[in-house]
Design a protein around this motif. Structure first.
Motif, short mmCIF file in Angstrom:
data_model
loop_
_atom_site.label_atom_id
_atom_site.label_comp_id
_atom_site.label_asym_id
_atom_site.label_seq_id
_atom_site.Cartn_x
_atom_site.Cartn_y
_atom_site.Cartn_z
N VAL A 123 2.07 20.50 5.72
CA VAL A 123 1.05 19.65 5.09
C VAL A 123 1.21 18.20 5.56
CG1 VAL A 123 0.30 18.63 2.88
CG2 VAL A 123 0.64 21.10 3.06
N THR A 140 -8.53 22.81 9.87
CA THR A 140 -7.38 22.90 8.97
C THR A 140 -7.78 23.60 7.67
OG1 THR A 140 -6.37 20.90 9.88
CG2 THR A 140 -5.65 21.58 7.68
N TRP A 144 -6.38 27.15 6.28
CA TRP A 144 -5.34 26.78 5.33
C TRP A 144 -4.82 27.96 4.51
CZ3 TRP A 144 -1.30 24.42 4.74
CH2 TRP A 144 -0.75 24.10 3.51
N LYS A 175 -5.17 21.24 0.31
CA LYS A 175 -6.55 20.87 0.61
C LYS A 175 -6.84 19.44 0.13
CE LYS A 175 -8.38 25.55 0.61
NZ LYS A 175 -9.14 26.57 -0.11
#
Length: 185
Positions: A123, A140, A144, A175
């Motif tokens: 992350v 991404t 994810w 996120k």
């Protein structure tokens, strides 16, 4: 009169036998409790070993084979009566299953900590990328959930509930961090 003497002698022998069994059971149970406490400490130390391969699916069995069972065998070897052995076996059957289950939970927790660190590292690195290149946000976010899943699911020692918690928590928080990185750029 002889019969009365035999009865008294038999009663005395029975009392001596009971005292012997009592002492043996007491010693066995005391050793059992002390050894279980020592094994609990040993399991914590085992799991904190920096050279431990937390992804080893046989980790719990290795601890049982190398530390738990030999320690229990030492207790067994010192039991002298059938009553002492019966008391030991009763406790061993209950506690060894519980100990192994707890050890599996502890291994799952440790594996979860390792997965958590790996996800956080990803992350942070990906957030840096997104802050430099906001267009990296779309791929991404698209990958994810799969990324988290592969990190978590590839660990053979993370149990279902721990795996779901990691996925749920990081699914949302990752996120958010990615979106914040994109907004900050």
């Amino acid at each position: 009169r002889i019969k009365g003497g035999v009865d008294v002698l038999a009663g005395a022998v029975d009392k001596i036998a009971k005292q012997y069994e009592h002492a043996d059971i007491t010693q066995a149970m005391s050793s059992f409790a002390a050894t279980n406490n020592q094994l609990h400490d040993a399991s914590e130390k085992f799991l904190k070993d920096p050279n431990l391969d937390i992804s080893d699916p046989d980790l719990a069995q290795k601890f049982m084979d190398t530390q738990y069972n030999p320690a229990m065998q030492k207790i067994k070897d010192n039991i002298k009566s059938q009553a002492g052995m019966d008391a030991f076996n009763l406790h061993y059957n209950e506690y060894s299953a519980q100990f192994q289950q707890q050890f599996h939970r502890d291994v799952s927790t440790m594996a979860g900590i390792h997965a958590d660190a790996a996800i956080n590292n990803y992350v942070n690195q990906t957030s840096d990328l997104i802050s430099r290149n906001p267009s990296a946000l779309a791929p991404t976010l698209a990958t994810w959930d799969k990324t988290i899943g592969s990190i978590v699911d590839s660990s053979p020692n993370i149990t279902g509930p721990d795996a779901e918690t990691l996925k749920d928590t990081h699914g949302i928080l990752g996120k958010q961090k990615f979106e914040e990185a994109a907004l900050g750029s």
